[in-house]
Design a protein around this motif. Structure first.
Motif, PDB file in Angstrom:
ATOM      1  N   PHE A  13       4.458  23.410   1.816  1.00 17.40           N
ATOM      2  CA  PHE A  13       5.143  22.601   0.808  1.00 17.40           C
ATOM      3  C   PHE A  13       5.631  21.286   1.407  1.00 17.40           C
ATOM      4  N   LEU A  14       6.286  21.342   2.569  1.00 12.62           N
ATOM      5  CA  LEU A  14       6.818  20.121   3.190  1.00 12.62           C
ATOM      6  C   LEU A  14       5.708  19.181   3.636  1.00 12.62           C
ATOM      7  N   PHE A  15       4.630  19.729   4.199  1.00 10.60           N
ATOM      8  CA  PHE A  15       3.518  18.880   4.602  1.00 10.60           C
ATOM      9  C   PHE A  15       2.880  18.220   3.380  1.00 10.60           C
ATOM     10  N   ALA A  16       2.685  18.997   2.319  1.00 11.76           N
ATOM     11  CA  ALA A  16       2.086  18.448   1.101  1.00 11.76           C
ATOM     12  C   ALA A  16       3.008  17.435   0.439  1.00 11.76           C
ATOM     13  N   LEU A  17       4.315  17.642   0.536  1.00 12.12           N
ATOM     14  CA  LEU A  17       5.275  16.675   0.000  1.00 12.12           C
ATOM     15  C   LEU A  17       5.114  15.332   0.704  1.00 12.12           C
ATOM     16  N   PHE A  18       5.019  15.354   2.025  1.00 12.57           N
ATOM     17  CA  PHE A  18       4.816  14.127   2.798  1.00 12.57           C
ATOM     18  C   PHE A  18       3.477  13.473   2.460  1.00 12.57           C
ATOM     19  N   LEU A  19       2.436  14.272   2.399  1.00  8.94           N
ATOM     20  CA  LEU A  19       1.108  13.745   2.083  1.00  8.94           C
ATOM     21  C   LEU A  19       1.074  13.147   0.677  1.00  8.94           C
ATOM     22  N   GLY A  20       1.667  13.838  -0.281  1.00  7.04           N
ATOM     23  CA  GLY A  20       1.718  13.333  -1.651  1.00  7.04           C
ATOM     24  C   GLY A  20       2.511  12.038  -1.750  1.00  7.04           C
ATOM     25  N   PHE A  21       3.621  11.946  -1.000  1.00  5.53           N
ATOM     26  CA  PHE A  21       4.415  10.721  -1.008  1.00  5.53           C
ATOM     27  C   PHE A  21       3.607   9.552  -0.455  1.00  5.53           C
ATOM     28  N   THR A  22       2.861   9.786   0.601  1.00  3.85           N
ATOM     29  CA  THR A  22       2.023   8.739   1.188  1.00  3.85           C
ATOM     30  C   THR A  22       0.951   8.277   0.208  1.00  3.85           C
ATOM     31  N   ILE A  23       0.301   9.210  -0.444  1.00  2.12           N
ATOM     32  CA  ILE A  23      -0.735   8.861  -1.419  1.00  2.12           C
ATOM     33  C   ILE A  23      -0.113   8.130  -2.610  1.00  2.12           C
ATOM     34  N   GLY A  24       0.994   8.645  -3.117  1.00  2.00           N
ATOM     35  CA  GLY A  24       1.657   8.029  -4.264  1.00  2.00           C
ATOM     36  C   GLY A  24       2.150   6.620  -3.979  1.00  2.00           C
ATOM     37  N   THR A  25       2.647   6.375  -2.772  1.00  5.24           N
ATOM     38  CA  THR A  25       3.116   5.039  -2.414  1.00  5.24           C
ATOM     39  C   THR A  25       1.966   4.041  -2.426  1.00  5.24           C
ATOM     40  N   SER A  26       0.830   4.424  -1.853  1.00  5.50           N
ATOM     41  CA  SER A  26      -0.303   3.493  -1.838  1.00  5.50           C
ATOM     42  C   SER A  26      -0.842   3.242  -3.247  1.00  5.50           C
ATOM     43  N   VAL A  27      -0.850   4.258  -4.089  1.00  2.00           N
ATOM     44  CA  VAL A  27      -1.303   4.076  -5.481  1.00  2.00           C
ATOM     45  C   VAL A  27      -0.288   3.238  -6.260  1.00  2.00           C
ATOM     46  N   GLY A  28       0.991   3.482  -6.038  1.00  2.00           N
ATOM     47  CA  GLY A  28       2.035   2.727  -6.733  1.00  2.00           C
ATOM     48  C   GLY A  28       2.022   1.254  -6.383  1.00  2.00           C
ATOM     49  N   GLU A  29       1.680   0.931  -5.148  1.00 10.57           N
ATOM     50  CA  GLU A  29       1.602  -0.477  -4.740  1.00 10.57           C
ATOM     51  C   GLU A  29       0.449  -1.194  -5.430  1.00 10.57           C
ATOM     52  N   ARG A  30      -0.575  -0.449  -5.823  1.00 15.01           N
ATOM     53  CA  ARG A  30      -1.716  -1.060  -6.515  1.00 15.01           C
ATOM     54  C   ARG A  30      -1.508  -1.164  -8.020  1.00 15.01           C
ATOM     55  N   SER A  31      -0.498  -0.494  -8.551  1.00 10.85           N
ATOM     56  CA  SER A  31      -0.201  -0.575  -9.986  1.00 10.85           C
ATOM     57  C   SER A  31       0.523  -1.881 -10.276  1.00 10.85           C
ATOM     58  N   VAL A  32       0.057  -2.624 -11.249  1.00 13.43           N
ATOM     59  CA  VAL A  32       0.653  -3.919 -11.568  1.00 13.43           C
ATOM     60  C   VAL A  32       1.581  -3.813 -12.771  1.00 13.43           C
ATOM     61  N   THR A  33       1.102  -3.241 -13.846  1.00 10.98           N
ATOM     62  CA  THR A  33       1.906  -3.160 -15.067  1.00 10.98           C
ATOM     63  C   THR A  33       2.530  -1.769 -15.200  1.00 10.98           C
ATOM     64  N   LYS A  34       3.495  -1.665 -16.116  1.00  5.04           N
ATOM     65  CA  LYS A  34       4.093  -0.360 -16.377  1.00  5.04           C
ATOM     66  C   LYS A  34       3.069   0.598 -16.962  1.00  5.04           C
ATOM     67  N   ALA A  35       2.131   0.075 -17.730  1.00  2.00           N
ATOM     68  CA  ALA A  35       1.069   0.922 -18.286  1.00  2.00           C
ATOM     69  C   ALA A  35       0.216   1.507 -17.156  1.00  2.00           C
ATOM     70  N   ASP A  36      -0.096   0.696 -16.142  1.00  2.00           N
ATOM     71  CA  ASP A  36      -0.834   1.206 -14.976  1.00  2.00           C
ATOM     72  C   ASP A  36      -0.052   2.315 -14.290  1.00  2.00           C
ATOM     73  N   TYR A  37       1.250   2.116 -14.169  1.00  2.00           N
ATOM     74  CA  TYR A  37       2.119   3.105 -13.528  1.00  2.00           C
ATOM     75  C   TYR A  37       2.061   4.436 -14.272  1.00  2.00           C
ATOM     76  N   TRP A  38       2.172   4.388 -15.600  1.00  2.00           N
ATOM     77  CA  TRP A  38       2.153   5.626 -16.377  1.00  2.00           C
ATOM     78  C   TRP A  38       0.774   6.257 -16.393  1.00  2.00           C
ATOM     79  N   LYS A  39      -0.278   5.446 -16.350  1.00  2.75           N
ATOM     80  CA  LYS A  39      -1.628   6.001 -16.253  1.00  2.75           C
ATOM     81  C   LYS A  39      -1.807   6.753 -14.945  1.00  2.75           C
ATOM     82  N   MET A  40      -1.299   6.186 -13.859  1.00  2.23           N
ATOM     83  CA  MET A  40      -1.410   6.846 -12.553  1.00  2.23           C
ATOM     84  C   MET A  40      -0.589   8.133 -12.516  1.00  2.23           C
ATOM     85  N   ASN A  41       0.545   8.166 -13.217  1.00  3.77           N
ATOM     86  CA  ASN A  41       1.313   9.407 -13.349  1.00  3.77           C
ATOM     87  C   ASN A  41       0.485  10.457 -14.071  1.00  3.77           C
TER      88      ASN A  41
END
Length: 146
Positions: A13-41
């Protein structure tokens, strides 16, 4: 169930939490609009549901999947850099991410993310070029004239 199962589940769980946070941060940085953010969610949740269906017979991996999804959602918010949706209540109640809250209130986050994604220079806030009104050299020259 044995203690070893719970220890291994916590480690996964802890390893996957760290891995997921890393992936989510890189995807979040590529999201420009709020619609992009919600699509990625939605994409992240959809992938987690699909993976959950595929690994439903392996309870140990379900702990890792929950950690991956939780880290992804948190990393996506931090990478996006603006408070939106239910995060507004969370950030206000716990008094965290002040810069994210201020950016959401004053606006301009989308323009900043577009500049960042295109590689353009950040917006200049103060001019300190020689000869400008804010230049220290100009102040020193006026002081020497007296």
């Amino acid at each position: 169930m044995e203690l070893s199962f719970f220890i291994l589940a916590a480690i996964l769980f802890l390893f996957a939490l760290f891995l997921g946070f890393t992936i989510g941060t890189s995807v979040g940085e590529r999201s420009v609009t709020k619609a992009d953010y919600w699509k990625m969610n939605a994409v992240g949740i959809g992938c987690a549901v699909l993976a959950g269906v595929l690994i439903s017979g392996l309870p140990l991996l379900l702990y890792a999947l929950v950690g991956l999804l939780g880290g992804y959602i948190g990393g996506l918010k931090m990478g996006f850099g603006e408070t939106t949706g239910p995060w507004r209540v969370h950030d206000r109640v716990f008094n965290v991410n002040r810069s994210h809250r201020e950016l959401a209130q004053r606006g301009g986050g989308e323009a900043r993310r577009k500049r960042k994604r295109s590689g353009a220079a950040p917006q200049a806030l103060i001019s300190v070029a020689p000869g400008s009104a804010n230049s220290q050299n100009q102040y020193s020259e006026k002081k020497n004239e007296r």
